[in-house]
Scaffold this active site. Sequence first.
Site, PDB file in Angstrom:
ATOM      1  N   LYS A 155     -40.027 -61.897  29.231  1.00 42.12           N
ATOM      2  CA  LYS A 155     -38.768 -61.265  28.812  1.00 42.12           C
ATOM      3  C   LYS A 155     -37.926 -62.343  28.128  1.00 42.12           C
ATOM      4  O   LYS A 155     -37.074 -62.990  28.745  1.00 42.12           O
ATOM      5  CB  LYS A 155     -38.065 -60.663  30.035  1.00 42.12           C
ATOM      6  CG  LYS A 155     -37.103 -59.554  29.673  1.00 42.12           C
ATOM      7  CD  LYS A 155     -36.720 -58.732  30.869  1.00 42.12           C
ATOM      8  CE  LYS A 155     -35.467 -57.929  30.639  1.00 42.12           C
ATOM      9  NZ  LYS A 155     -35.524 -56.974  29.529  1.00 42.12           N
TER      10      LYS A 155
HETATM   11  N1  PMP Z   1     -39.968 -52.788  27.761  1.00 39.22           N
HETATM   12  C1  PMP Z   1     -38.974 -53.517  27.212  1.00 39.22           C
HETATM   13  C2  PMP Z   1     -39.145 -54.013  25.825  1.00 39.22           C
HETATM   14  C3  PMP Z   1     -37.817 -53.799  27.947  1.00 39.22           C
HETATM   15  O1  PMP Z   1     -36.833 -54.523  27.411  1.00 39.22           O
HETATM   16  C4  PMP Z   1     -37.682 -53.301  29.257  1.00 39.22           C
HETATM   17  C5  PMP Z   1     -36.429 -53.581  30.047  1.00 39.22           C
HETATM   18  N2  PMP Z   1     -36.536 -54.795  30.744  1.00 39.22           N
HETATM   19  C6  PMP Z   1     -38.736 -52.545  29.789  1.00 39.22           C
HETATM   20  C7  PMP Z   1     -39.862 -52.315  29.018  1.00 39.22           C
HETATM   21  C8  PMP Z   1     -38.662 -52.026  31.187  1.00 39.22           C
HETATM   22  O2  PMP Z   1     -38.746 -53.088  32.095  1.00 39.22           O
HETATM   23  P1  PMP Z   1     -38.114 -53.005  33.546  1.00 39.22           P
HETATM   24  O3  PMP Z   1     -38.579 -51.725  34.132  1.00 39.22           O
HETATM   25  O4  PMP Z   1     -38.677 -54.186  34.251  1.00 39.22           O
HETATM   26  O5  PMP Z   1     -36.648 -53.043  33.396  1.00 39.22           O
END
Ligand code: PMP
Length: 299
Positions: A155
């Site tokens: 991330k």
């Molecule tokens: N894909 C992307 C590109 C994101 O930014 C997010 C948000 N973090 C997600 C998927 C979903 O991830 P999470 O469920 O861990 O928030």
Amino acid sequence: MTYYNDKTILFLNGEFVKAAEARIDLYSQSLHYGYSVFEGIRSYKTAGGQTRIFKATEHFDRLRQSAEALNMPYHWTNEELISATYEVLKRNDLQDAYIRPVVFAPANMSFARNQESFITIEVWEMQPFLGEKLLRVMTSSFQRPNPKAFKIHAKATGHYVNSILASQEAKGKGFDEALLLDINGYVAEGPGANVFYEKNGKLFTPATGNILPGITRTTVLEIAEELGIPVEEKLFTPGELKEADAVFYCGTAAEVIGWESLDDVQFPKPWKDSLSKTIQEAYKHKVAGKEYKPSLELA
Ligand code: PMP
């Protein structure tokens, strides 16, 4: 949207400081090159009245893994960061909150590795990121980044330039949100959420490899397992997605939110009768530590 006021407290490198007075280095490699890693986490007021950070360990594990993927020094333990986060929530008198840790780099205009990293943890109140109405989604002209060009499972802030471009394009064309494909034309994910579709009583979601494997995606897989709903992880095309009975996005910020249409092709199943809605309700209960009994007859 206001993120802070004169009283807001954030965590910065081991100290609790006023957001309005916190300072960072404008010569940071993070600001100049989009080189930092972050998390998006939520805390909820639980059934018992306490504040609970949902899947805190999973999020801080991912923060560490993202930093390691980008060769950023990371010297914090989950324990100290989770306890700092609870303290920030307390000092800002927040229970239902969005939590944003960011690990960033010192002043460095070269591309060389750094000897240290910095961290901030900020919290604010935030409604569901994509709203609460069914979404009109558009297939983006932007692809997700090539996983051979980026550590796509990390991330990293720089990846979000792609998300911003896709989302702005969709909104500029009158849609609510974008859907991005991978470099081979398969459905990947949204700018800030993972996608699931429902067809004949079964859920489908893209396999990992070209997506951020979301923590909410894992929670949805767990809920489906608990409720006995079959799920398949596989690659599929936007054409297959348009044949779905119902579709939803899921992510920490967006939670679980259904789609009305993709490129103006409407999904036929009324949301209230869908398994997707059951998943949405179960998710709302789970994050708040409440027991869930589905109202739908599950096959
Ligand atoms: N894909 C992307 C590109 C994101 O930014 C997010 C948000 N973090 C997600 C998927 C979903 O991830 P999470 O469920 O861990 O928030």
